[in-house]
Design an enzyme around this catalytic site. Sequence first.
Site, PDB file in Angstrom:
ATOM      1  CE  LYS A 245      -6.056  -0.092   1.654  1.00  0.00           C
ATOM      2  NZ  LYS A 245      -6.755  -0.733   2.769  1.00  0.00           N
TER       3      LYS A 245
ATOM      4  CD  GLU B 259      -2.820   1.345   2.392  1.00  0.00           C
ATOM      5  OE1 GLU B 259      -2.804   0.455   3.258  1.00  0.00           O
ATOM      6  OE2 GLU B 259      -3.613   2.300   2.423  1.00  0.00           O
TER       7      GLU B 259
END
Length: 333
Positions: A219, A177
Amino acid sequence: MSENKLHATARALVQDGKGILAADESAPTIKKRFDIIKAESTEDNRRDYREMLFTTPNAPQYISGVILFDETIRQKAADGTPLVKVLESVGIIPGIKVDMGAKDLAGHPGEKVTEGLDGLRERFADYAKLGARFAKWRAVYQITDTLPSPACIAVNAHALARYAALAQEAGIVPIVEPEVLMDGSHTIERCDEVTETVLRSVYGELAIQNVSLEGSLLKPNMVLSGKDCAEQASVDEVARRTVRCLKRTVPSAVPGIVFLSGGQSDEQATLHLNAMNKLDEPRPWKLSFSYGRALQAAPLKAWGGKAANRKAGQDAFFERAKANGLATTGAYA
Ligand code: 13P
């Protein structure tokens, strides 16, 4: 665990019609959320709130996995069943946030580096025993006229790859992420440029460190106008720019991309995902969600910290889960 098992878990998390609930708020963050509804952040209240979400009838139709915080993966439901078992019993895959937060980057005022690599191999072994099958590590990048710096981009890519390699060693799918923040008055063009640079760096480092892309998920932020930018891009422009940026940077071996909501309203986050999935062009990966705030704002408010509002909270959660589940195939109207 075999590589194929990692690949299967990654694919299961992004199967059509489903996405991930990020319920991994740290203790200070969940307290901030509870402050909004004037509920006290006690261990039992945090358990009751999360148990309410996890047991929402029919939500597993749209939710493939839940990211947990360290406290939650060890917690038991009110009836004594471990919350991990509660999730598994309805076919939801348990995941775990393993980073220790974004800390000030020395020598680089205004920038952060995410910490948590020390002892991570041992922590992964523990989390695997507790039932975690995927994990999350979040890096953050602030946009200004001159930031993020090359140093911030490099150290965070390096840490994301170290984390991802350790996760896979433990048989756990890493969600990588890198979040370019939407705070600021920058244009969408500037967000596009920074996101592209950050993702190039991340995938370069994942390659150097031998991370299996098939057994990982990305992400990212969407490509958006800064929150305080006078000119806000349309839903269509966000969808087109985001997909173009990802096509330029994310290898096709990655099975899925699960967006964070990052402070967008819940409706905006759904509309953007839906518009991307409606674009009439081929894409190598699934586009889905791993939302925190965009899935939880409504149920948190409806629950309001009161046991009597449990059903109202679940109804509100189901509605958001369904809307986003539909958006993963462009079927939200
Ligand atoms: P938001 O969707 O609220 O950005 O949270 C997702 C997340 O897990 C951030 O790390």
